[in-house]
Write an enzyme that holds these catalytic residues in place. Structure first.
Site, PDB file in Angstrom:
ATOM      1  N   ASP A 157       0.846  -1.232  -0.319  1.00 49.41           N
ATOM      2  CA  ASP A 157      -0.391   0.223  -0.355  1.00 49.41           C
ATOM      3  C   ASP A 157       1.097   1.723  -0.294  1.00 49.41           C
ATOM      4  O   ASP A 157       1.576   2.000   0.805  1.00 49.41           O
ATOM      5  CB  ASP A 157      -0.398   0.172   0.643  1.00 49.41           C
ATOM      6  CG  ASP A 157      -2.079   1.133   0.980  1.00 49.41           C
ATOM      7  OD1 ASP A 157      -2.583   0.844   0.566  1.00 49.41           O
ATOM      8  OD2 ASP A 157      -1.307   1.953   1.778  1.00 49.41           O
ATOM      9  N   TYR A 194       3.398   9.911   0.412  1.00 48.40           N
ATOM     10  CA  TYR A 194       4.438   9.409   0.790  1.00 48.40           C
ATOM     11  C   TYR A 194       5.948   9.713   1.267  1.00 48.40           C
ATOM     12  O   TYR A 194       6.318   9.256   2.308  1.00 48.40           O
ATOM     13  CB  TYR A 194       4.210   7.229   1.526  1.00 48.40           C
ATOM     14  CG  TYR A 194       2.781   6.945   1.915  1.00 48.40           C
ATOM     15  CD1 TYR A 194       1.633   7.655   2.468  1.00 48.40           C
ATOM     16  CD2 TYR A 194       2.677   5.784   2.046  1.00 48.40           C
ATOM     17  CE1 TYR A 194       0.546   8.264   2.796  1.00 48.40           C
ATOM     18  CE2 TYR A 194       1.119   5.476   1.910  1.00 48.40           C
ATOM     19  CZ  TYR A 194      -0.308   6.515   3.370  1.00 48.40           C
ATOM     20  OH  TYR A 194      -1.050   6.341   3.323  1.00 48.40           O
ATOM     21  N   LYS A 198      -1.728   6.167  -4.405  1.00 49.33           N
ATOM     22  CA  LYS A 198      -2.902   6.836  -4.043  1.00 49.33           C
ATOM     23  C   LYS A 198      -2.126   8.128  -5.050  1.00 49.33           C
ATOM     24  O   LYS A 198      -1.702   8.812  -5.253  1.00 49.33           O
ATOM     25  CB  LYS A 198      -3.538   7.074  -2.927  1.00 49.33           C
ATOM     26  CG  LYS A 198      -3.280   5.555  -1.522  1.00 49.33           C
ATOM     27  CD  LYS A 198      -4.174   6.007  -0.622  1.00 49.33           C
ATOM     28  CE  LYS A 198      -3.825   4.727   0.087  1.00 49.33           C
ATOM     29  NZ  LYS A 198      -2.138   4.497   0.567  1.00 49.33           N
ATOM     30  N   HIS A 234      -7.335   9.534  -2.600  1.00 48.14           N
ATOM     31  CA  HIS A 234      -6.770   9.775  -1.232  1.00 48.14           C
ATOM     32  C   HIS A 234      -7.660  10.137   0.138  1.00 48.14           C
ATOM     33  O   HIS A 234      -7.590   9.647   1.181  1.00 48.14           O
ATOM     34  CB  HIS A 234      -5.580  10.079  -1.331  1.00 48.14           C
ATOM     35  CG  HIS A 234      -4.334  10.216   0.225  1.00 48.14           C
ATOM     36  ND1 HIS A 234      -2.805   9.908  -0.186  1.00 48.14           N
ATOM     37  CD2 HIS A 234      -4.968   9.358   1.584  1.00 48.14           C
ATOM     38  CE1 HIS A 234      -2.415   9.137   0.639  1.00 48.14           C
ATOM     39  NE2 HIS A 234      -3.271   8.462   1.619  1.00 48.14           N
TER      40      HIS A 234
HETATM   41  N1  LIG Z   1      -5.561   6.163   3.115  1.00 45.61           N
HETATM   42  C1  LIG Z   1      -5.125   6.869   4.647  1.00 45.61           C
HETATM   43  O1  LIG Z   1      -5.408   8.164   4.528  1.00 45.61           O
HETATM   44  C2  LIG Z   1      -4.064   6.244   5.670  1.00 45.61           C
HETATM   45  C3  LIG Z   1      -3.698   6.674   6.385  1.00 45.61           C
HETATM   46  C4  LIG Z   1      -3.132   6.501   6.874  1.00 45.61           C
HETATM   47  C5  LIG Z   1      -2.499   5.228   6.656  1.00 45.61           C
HETATM   48  N2  LIG Z   1      -3.015   4.467   5.919  1.00 45.61           N
HETATM   49  C6  LIG Z   1      -2.025   3.300   5.423  1.00 45.61           C
HETATM   50  O2  LIG Z   1      -2.240   1.706   6.244  1.00 45.61           O
HETATM   51  C7  LIG Z   1      -0.514   1.414   6.773  1.00 45.61           C
HETATM   52  C8  LIG Z   1      -1.255   1.428   8.308  1.00 45.61           C
HETATM   53  O3  LIG Z   1      -1.296   2.775   9.071  1.00 45.61           O
HETATM   54  P1  LIG Z   1      -0.473   3.040  10.117  1.00 45.61           P
HETATM   55  O4  LIG Z   1       1.123   2.809   9.204  1.00 45.61           O
HETATM   56  O5  LIG Z   1      -0.853   4.624  10.206  1.00 45.61           O
HETATM   57  O6  LIG Z   1       0.029   2.770  11.136  1.00 45.61           O
HETATM   58  P2  LIG Z   1      -1.155   1.366  12.053  1.00 45.61           P
HETATM   59  O7  LIG Z   1       0.039   0.361  11.021  1.00 45.61           O
HETATM   60  O8  LIG Z   1      -1.644   0.618  13.010  1.00 45.61           O
HETATM   61  O9  LIG Z   1       0.452   0.937  13.092  1.00 45.61           O
HETATM   62  C9  LIG Z   1       2.055   0.584  12.644  1.00 45.61           C
HETATM   63  C10 LIG Z   1       3.193   1.525  14.308  1.00 45.61           C
HETATM   64  O10 LIG Z   1       2.729   0.519  14.862  1.00 45.61           O
HETATM   65  C11 LIG Z   1       4.381   0.141  15.317  1.00 45.61           C
HETATM   66  N3  LIG Z   1       3.837  -1.517  15.057  1.00 45.61           N
HETATM   67  C12 LIG Z   1       3.974  -2.154  14.256  1.00 45.61           C
HETATM   68  N4  LIG Z   1       3.755  -3.230  14.385  1.00 45.61           N
HETATM   69  C13 LIG Z   1       4.621  -3.700  14.938  1.00 45.61           C
HETATM   70  C14 LIG Z   1       4.462  -4.937  15.980  1.00 45.61           C
HETATM   71  N5  LIG Z   1       4.164  -6.424  15.738  1.00 45.61           N
HETATM   72  N6  LIG Z   1       4.421  -4.255  17.317  1.00 45.61           N
HETATM   73  C15 LIG Z   1       4.652  -3.595  18.042  1.00 45.61           C
HETATM   74  N7  LIG Z   1       4.252  -1.855  17.063  1.00 45.61           N
HETATM   75  C16 LIG Z   1       4.193  -2.438  16.115  1.00 45.61           C
HETATM   76  C17 LIG Z   1       5.476   0.615  13.905  1.00 45.61           C
HETATM   77  O11 LIG Z   1       6.617   0.983  14.451  1.00 45.61           O
HETATM   78  P3  LIG Z   1       8.102   0.617  13.517  1.00 45.61           P
HETATM   79  O12 LIG Z   1       7.926   0.323  11.922  1.00 45.61           O
HETATM   80  O13 LIG Z   1       8.992   0.930  13.972  1.00 45.61           O
HETATM   81  O14 LIG Z   1       8.308  -1.228  13.476  1.00 45.61           O
HETATM   82  C18 LIG Z   1       4.765   2.281  13.621  1.00 45.61           C
HETATM   83  O15 LIG Z   1       4.302   2.947  14.565  1.00 45.61           O
HETATM   84  C19 LIG Z   1      -0.134   2.884   6.075  1.00 45.61           C
HETATM   85  O16 LIG Z   1       1.305   2.162   6.165  1.00 45.61           O
HETATM   86  C20 LIG Z   1      -0.433   3.631   4.996  1.00 45.61           C
HETATM   87  O17 LIG Z   1       0.473   2.935   4.188  1.00 45.61           O
HETATM   88  C21 LIG Z   1      -3.240   4.874   4.719  1.00 45.61           C
END
Ligand SMILES: NC(=O)c1ccc[n+]([C@@H]2O[C@H](COP(=O)([O-])OP(=O)(O)OC[C@H]3O[C@@H](n4cnc5c(N)ncnc54)[C@H](OP(=O)(O)O)[C@@H]3O)[C@@H](O)[C@H]2O)c1
Length: 280
Positions: free
Chosen positions: A45, A50, A75, A108
Site C-alpha cells: 500500500d 508518503y 493513491k 486518497h
Molecule cells: N488512506 C489513508 O488516508 C491512510 C492513512 C493512514 C495510513 N494509511 C495506510 O495504512 C498503513 C498502516 O497505518 P499506520 O502506518 O498509520 O499505522 P499502523 O499500521 O496501525 O501502526 C504502525 C505503527 O505500529 C508499529 N508496529 C507495527 N507492527 C508492530 C508490532 N507487531 N508490535 C508493535 N508495534 C508495531 C510501527 O512501528 P515500526 O514501523 O517502527 O516497527 C508503527 O509505529 C499506512 O502505512 C498506510 O499504508 C492510509
C-alpha cells in the site's frame, strides 16, 4: 480464512496489505519491502504523499518476485484532484515506482463540502480520469479512500465504474460501522488503515488479556480481528521481526465471544481525522 478477498470486478486482492506511510525513502523503504515480501506479503500500500515511492519501487524491483504475483496500490494526493492533473499525477507515481501498471489506484481523500463548494464535481472529474486509466489497462482496479457514505453516494451518481475498494481508518476502538455497512451493501471491499491505531491500541488491557489467551501479540489480534470482520488490514512496520509477526495470523481463530468484546471497544487509538473537516 481466505488469503484473498474478491473485488467487485472479479480480481483477487491479497488479504493483508503492507503499509508504507512514514517509512523513510531510500534504504529503509527498500529493506522494509524486501522484508515484507520475504515474510509472505504480496500486497503493498503506497501513496504519492508518503514521498517514498522511489524506494518502495526499488524494493519491488529487487524483491525477486514476478510483478504479476504482486498487488501494488497507490493513491492520488489531494493537490492533484481534477481530470488532467489526475492523469499527470498517475504518470509520476508510475514513474517513481518504476512500474508499467498499478493494481489499484485510490483517491486518497474526498474533496469535502467545507473546502469546496463544487466538491461533488471535483470528485467526479477525478474519478473520470481514473476510469479512463482503468479502461486503458494502466490500472487494474480503482477505488477511494476516506470516502464516507455521502461522498460515495455522490460519486456513484455519475460513475461508470463502482469503486472496488474504500480504504478507511479501522482498528479496535474505531470501526466506522455505518461506512462499513454501506460499502458491504455496495460490494466495495473495505481496507483498514492504521489497523494497530498507529501503535496506540497495543497497550489496551482488554486486548492484552485476549492476546495472552491465544498466545499471540496484540498486533496479531488486531490484524486477525479485522480479517474476521472481512476488513482488509494494512499494517505498517519497518522492523523486520514485527513485519513477520504481523503476517503470522492465519494459524488461529478468535472466538465469536472475543470478537464481540473487541467490536465493542470504544474510543481508543482514533486519529481524529474526519474526511468532512480535514483541511489538507
Ligand atoms: N488512506 C489513508 O488516508 C491512510 C492513512 C493512514 C495510513 N494509511 C495506510 O495504512 C498503513 C498502516 O497505518 P499506520 O502506518 O498509520 O499505522 P499502523 O499500521 O496501525 O501502526 C504502525 C505503527 O505500529 C508499529 N508496529 C507495527 N507492527 C508492530 C508490532 N507487531 N508490535 C508493535 N508495534 C508495531 C510501527 O512501528 P515500526 O514501523 O517502527 O516497527 C508503527 O509505529 C499506512 O502505512 C498506510 O499504508 C492510509
Amino acid at each position: 480464512m481466505n488469503n484473498f478477498f474478491k473485488l467487485n470486478n472479479g480480481i483477487n486482492i491479497p488479504s493483508i496489505g503492507f503499509g508504507t506511510w512514514q517509512t523513510p525513502d531510500g534504504e529503509t523503504a527498500i529493506n522494509a519491502i524486501k522484508a515484507a515480501i520475504e515474510s509472505g506479503y504480496r500486497h503493498i500500500d503506497a501513496a504519492a504523499v508518503y514521498k517514498n515511492e522511489v524506494g518502495v519501487g526499488e524494493g519491488i524491483k529487487g524483491c525477486g518476485i514476478p510483478r504479476e504475483e504482486l498487488f501494488v496500490t497507490s493513491k492520488l494526493w489531494n493537490t492533484e484532484r481534477g481530470y488532467e492533473s489526475t492523469l499527470k499525477a498517475f504518470e509520476q507515481t508510475l514513474n517513481d515506482l518504476q512500474l508499467d501498471y498499478l493494481d489499484l489506484y485510490l483517491i486518497h481523500w474526498p474533496a469535502n463540502a467545507q473546502q469546496f463548494s463544487n466538491w461533488k464535481d471535483l470528485n467526479s472529474e477525478t474519478w473520470r480520469a481514473m476510469e479512463k486509466l482503468q479502461s486503458e489497462g494502466k490500472i487494474r482496479s480503482i477505488g477511494t479512500s476516506n470516502f464516507l457514505p455521502h461522498h460515495l453516494e455522490a460519486l456513484l451518481e455519475k460513475a461508470t465504474i463502482t469503486p472496488a475498494v474504500n480504504q478507511i481508518e479501522y482498528h479496535p476502538g474505531f470501526t466506522q460501522d455505518e461506512c462499513v455497512a454501506f460499502c458491504k451493501k455496495n460490494n466495495i471491499v473495505v481496507q483498514g488503515w492504521s489497523p494497530l491505531g498507529r501503535g496506540e491500541v497495543l497497550d489496551n488491557a482488554t486486548l492484552i488479556t485476549i492476546a495472552n489467551k491465544y498466545n499471540k501479540s496484540v498486533a496479531q489480534i488486531c490484524i486477525r480481528w479485522a480479517l474476521q470482520n472481512e476488513i482488509l488490514p494494512l499494517p505498517k512496520s519497518i522492523t523486520p521481526h514485527r513485519i513477520k509477526e504481523n503476517f503470522e495470523v492465519f494459524d488461529f481463530e478468535i472466538s465469536s465471544d472475543d470478537m464481540t468484546t473487541i467490536n465493542q471497544l470504544k474510543n481508543i487509538g482514533e486519529s481524529g481525522l474526519n474526511p468532512d473537516t480535514v483541511t489538507f
